[in-house]
Design a protein around this motif. Structure first.
Motif, short mmCIF file in Angstrom:
data_model
loop_
_atom_site.label_atom_id
_atom_site.label_comp_id
_atom_site.label_asym_id
_atom_site.label_seq_id
_atom_site.Cartn_x
_atom_site.Cartn_y
_atom_site.Cartn_z
N ALA A 114 3.06 6.52 5.38
CA ALA A 114 4.34 5.82 5.56
C ALA A 114 4.12 4.32 5.74
O ALA A 114 4.86 3.50 5.17
N LEU A 115 3.13 3.93 6.52
CA LEU A 115 2.83 2.52 6.70
C LEU A 115 2.42 1.87 5.39
O LEU A 115 2.89 0.79 5.03
N PHE A 116 1.56 2.54 4.64
CA PHE A 116 1.03 1.96 3.41
C PHE A 116 2.12 1.86 2.35
O PHE A 116 2.25 0.84 1.66
N GLN A 117 2.91 2.91 2.19
CA GLN A 117 3.96 2.88 1.17
C GLN A 117 5.05 1.87 1.51
O GLN A 117 5.67 1.30 0.61
N SER A 118 5.28 1.64 2.79
CA SER A 118 6.31 0.69 3.17
C SER A 118 5.93 -0.73 2.77
O SER A 118 6.76 -1.49 2.26
N LEU A 159 -18.41 5.99 8.19
CA LEU A 159 -19.04 4.74 7.75
C LEU A 159 -18.74 4.45 6.28
O LEU A 159 -18.53 3.29 5.90
N GLY A 160 -18.70 5.50 5.45
CA GLY A 160 -18.36 5.31 4.05
C GLY A 160 -16.95 4.79 3.87
O GLY A 160 -16.69 3.91 3.04
N ALA A 161 -16.01 5.32 4.66
CA ALA A 161 -14.63 4.85 4.58
C ALA A 161 -14.52 3.39 5.01
O ALA A 161 -13.83 2.58 4.37
N VAL A 162 -15.21 3.05 6.10
CA VAL A 162 -15.17 1.66 6.58
C VAL A 162 -15.80 0.71 5.56
O VAL A 162 -15.26 -0.38 5.28
N LEU A 163 -16.93 1.11 4.98
CA LEU A 163 -17.58 0.27 3.98
C LEU A 163 -16.70 0.08 2.75
O LEU A 163 -16.59 -1.03 2.21
N ALA A 164 -16.06 1.15 2.29
CA ALA A 164 -15.18 1.05 1.14
C ALA A 164 -14.03 0.08 1.41
O ALA A 164 -13.68 -0.74 0.56
N MET A 165 -13.46 0.15 2.60
CA MET A 165 -12.34 -0.74 2.94
C MET A 165 -12.82 -2.19 3.09
O MET A 165 -12.08 -3.13 2.77
N TRP A 272 -1.37 -6.02 9.09
CA TRP A 272 -1.49 -5.12 10.24
C TRP A 272 -1.14 -3.69 9.86
O TRP A 272 -1.78 -2.74 10.34
N ALA A 273 -0.15 -3.51 8.99
CA ALA A 273 0.23 -2.15 8.60
C ALA A 273 -0.88 -1.48 7.80
O ALA A 273 -1.19 -0.30 8.03
N VAL A 274 -1.47 -2.21 6.86
CA VAL A 274 -2.57 -1.63 6.08
C VAL A 274 -3.77 -1.35 6.97
O VAL A 274 -4.43 -0.30 6.85
N ALA A 275 -4.09 -2.26 7.89
CA ALA A 275 -5.22 -2.05 8.79
C ALA A 275 -5.00 -0.81 9.66
O ALA A 275 -5.92 0.02 9.84
N LEU A 276 -3.78 -0.66 10.19
CA LEU A 276 -3.49 0.52 11.01
C LEU A 276 -3.52 1.79 10.17
O LEU A 276 -4.00 2.83 10.63
N SER A 277 -3.04 1.70 8.93
CA SER A 277 -3.09 2.84 8.03
C SER A 277 -4.53 3.28 7.78
O SER A 277 -4.84 4.48 7.76
N ILE A 278 -5.41 2.31 7.62
CA ILE A 278 -6.83 2.62 7.39
C ILE A 278 -7.45 3.25 8.62
O ILE A 278 -8.23 4.22 8.52
N VAL A 279 -7.12 2.74 9.80
CA VAL A 279 -7.66 3.32 11.04
C VAL A 279 -7.24 4.78 11.18
O VAL A 279 -8.06 5.66 11.49
N LEU A 280 -5.97 5.07 10.92
CA LEU A 280 -5.48 6.44 11.03
C LEU A 280 -6.17 7.35 10.01
O LEU A 280 -6.59 8.47 10.34
#
Length: 367
Positions: A114-118, A159-165, A272-280
């Motif tokens: 929802a955050l990312f699509q918004s 770690l792979g997800a964090v590196l990709a982002m 901030w929305a994309v960053a929070l989306s990535i954290v979730l």
């Protein structure tokens, strides 16, 4: 806490004699103490309540169905802490942690989508699109091949997800502020990560490859209370930040120019929305693997259920949890297959959703 009803300005529709007034739109105001008043649409509140009831019903079915299920008369006492024997094993080891992980993971993915699509204003947008899931799969595969006795697969996935982002962030040149560049960079990162994953699956031993394939497709099997604590911590820490972003996201859906004129900062809100989306998403991936399509479908179902604009963060969170619990219930109880990874079922749901979108686009008249 109380709710006060109010009537918005009436909707108007054109009639043969000019504009006519339809039934006024009804809204409520949820008051929490003397300082907080939150506008609530009645339809959305009813939909959220129904979704919560369905989630509870799916949770009861998960614990009670099947040969090893807890009998319904014994379920209340088992949940109260009086479970013994088989019931204790099912609740504390076999299905209880798996259910709790599924609820939090689905909720985190739904809120993330929802955050990312918004901020991207794209119904096909999700963290999956920008390479997070593929990066997590590559990280898990790399840990299994190169560091099998040093790094757990779940840590490798995180770690792979964090590196990709990180690669996506720096390759766009604008961080997370440009949705178009974000998607293009993410597709490239996802392609490279998927290639690495497929190489590892081909290179490792057959037994390890089978276990790894189950994880990178998304699986809730053999989850523990430690896994539940991880994903619930990520979700609960993220919820207050999502609540703070709800109003800027609603304003942002009017367009960058208008939202800037109203005092919002769309660039900062998007970041901030994309960053929070990535954290979730990263929190969910770390315990369950890259489960596909929940973050894509839950926000779109929420929009259609609510019949209104806005990011629909609460509805997306509830529907994400409901979709994943139902998918996992199917994975456990469907007699045709032997406990397939839940990610395969969510892929099927996501594929059906994409097919629906294509059919709807084809049926639209060409201007």
């Amino acid at each position: 806490m109380k709710t006060a009803d109010r009537t918005d300005s009436p909707d108007r529709a054109a009639g043969p004699d000019g504009p006519r007034t339809s039934r006024p739109a009804r809204r409520g105001v949820l008051r929490i103490g003397p300082w907080v008043a939150v506008p609530v649409r009645r339809r959305t509140a009813i939909a959220a309540a129904v979704s919560l009831l369905l989630l509870c019903a799916a949770a009861v079915a998960t614990l009670s169905m099947g040969r090893l299920g807890i009998d319904l008369p014994d379920l209340p006492s088992a949940l109260a802490g009086d479970a013994t024997g088989k019931n204790a094993f099912v609740l504390n080891r076999l299905r209880g942690p798996r259910l709790v992980v599924a609820v939090a993971t689905g909720a985190a993915l739904g809120l993330s989508g929802a955050l990312f699509q918004s901020v991207t204003r794209n119904p096909l947008g999700s963290p999956d699109v920008i390479g997070l899931s593929a990066g997590a799969g590559a990280g898990a595969a790399g840990a299994a091949l190169f560091l099998p006795d040093v790094m757990p697969v779940s840590v490798g996935a995180l770690l792979g997800a964090v590196l990709a982002m990180a690669v996506v962030f720096f390759s766009t040149g604008t961080g997370f502020r440009s949705p178009g560049r974000l998607v293009v960079a993410g597709i490239g990162v996802a392609a490279m990560a998927t290639a690495l994953t497929q190489y590892v699956v081909y290179a490792v031993e057959r037994d390890k490859a089978s276990a790894l394939t189950a994880y990178i497709n998304g699986s809730l099997s053999a989850r523990s209370w430690d896994d539940a604590a991880v994903v619930w911590t990520v979700l609960l820490v993220s919820l207050p930040f999502a609540a703070l972003l709800a109003r800027p996201l609603s304003i942002g859906e009017m367009g960058d120019d208008l939202s800037t004129g109203l005092g919002a900062r769309p660039g900062r809100t998007a970041t901030w929305a994309v960053a929070l989306s990535i954290v979730l998403s990263a929190g969910a991936v770390s315990v369950a693997g890259p489960i596909a399509f929940i973050s894509l479908t839950a926000p779109q179902i929420a929009k259609r259920v609510a019949h209104s604009g806005g990011p629909h963060l609460v509805m997306s969170t509830l529907l994400g949890a409901l979709l994943l619990v139902l998918a996992d219930l199917t994975a456990q109880q469907l007699p045709l297959f032997d406990d397939l990874p839940v990610g395969l079922y969510t892929m099927a749901v996501g594929g059906a959703y994409l097919g629906y979108l294509l059919l709807r686009e084809w049926r639209r008249p060409v201007a």
